[in-house]
Write a protein that holds these residues in place. Structure first.
Motif: not given
Ligand SMILES: O=C(O)C(=O)C[C@]1(C(=O)O)C=C[C@@H](O)C=C1
Length: 116
Positions: A65-70, A72-74, A84-90, A108-110, A112-114
């Motif tokens: 899912l994380s890879q799909e978000v990335g 989609t965004r790119m 900012s989202r990564e900080r919230e999760i951490l 977990l974050l690694r 998803g996004r390498g």
């Molecule tokens: O939530 C996002 O926007 C994502 O891209 C997912 C995610 C994650 O794995 O939670 C991955 C990379 C982003 O920097 C932030 C969060």
């Protein structure tokens, strides 16, 4: 007390040579010679194995899912990461689980996004 059960199933550091455990393989696998304790350990281990299977499946689902978000965004011209989202999760993992939670969230974050 025995400290370690070797992966071969032989008891280690118990004064007996490896492979010469007179109590049998079942006791050696659980790390105790007590039948009732071995039975309970077997039950608990079955639940641990279920939990581990769930964790592995959830880990893989989250990474996908994380890879799909990335992607989609790119594809829409956005950034690869949203810090900012990564900080919230951490912070969420730290608040719930302490320092180990932070380490878990970083993994977990690694996943998803390498690696950065
Ligand atoms: O939530 C996002 O926007 C994502 O891209 C997912 C995610 C994650 O794995 O939670 C991955 C990379 C982003 O920097 C932030 C969060």
């Amino acid at each position: 007390m025995t400290d370690v059960v070797e992966s071969s199933g032989s008891l280690a550091r118990n004064g007996r040579p490896a492979g010469a455990d007179p109590t049998g393989a079942a006791a050696a696998r659980t790390g105790t010679d007590d039948a009732a304790a071995a039975e309970r350990i077997g039950e608990i281990r079955r639940r641990i194995d279920e939990i581990d299977s769930t964790l592995i499946a959830l880990w893989q689902e989250r990474a996908a899912l994380s890879q799909e978000v990335g992607a989609t965004r790119m594809a829409s011209g956005g950034t690869r990461l949203v810090l900012s989202r990564e900080r919230e999760i951490l912070e969420r993992f730290r608040a719930e689980l302490g320092a180990d939670g932070t380490q878990l969230a970083l993994l977990l974050l690694r996943a998803g996004r390498g690696p950065l």
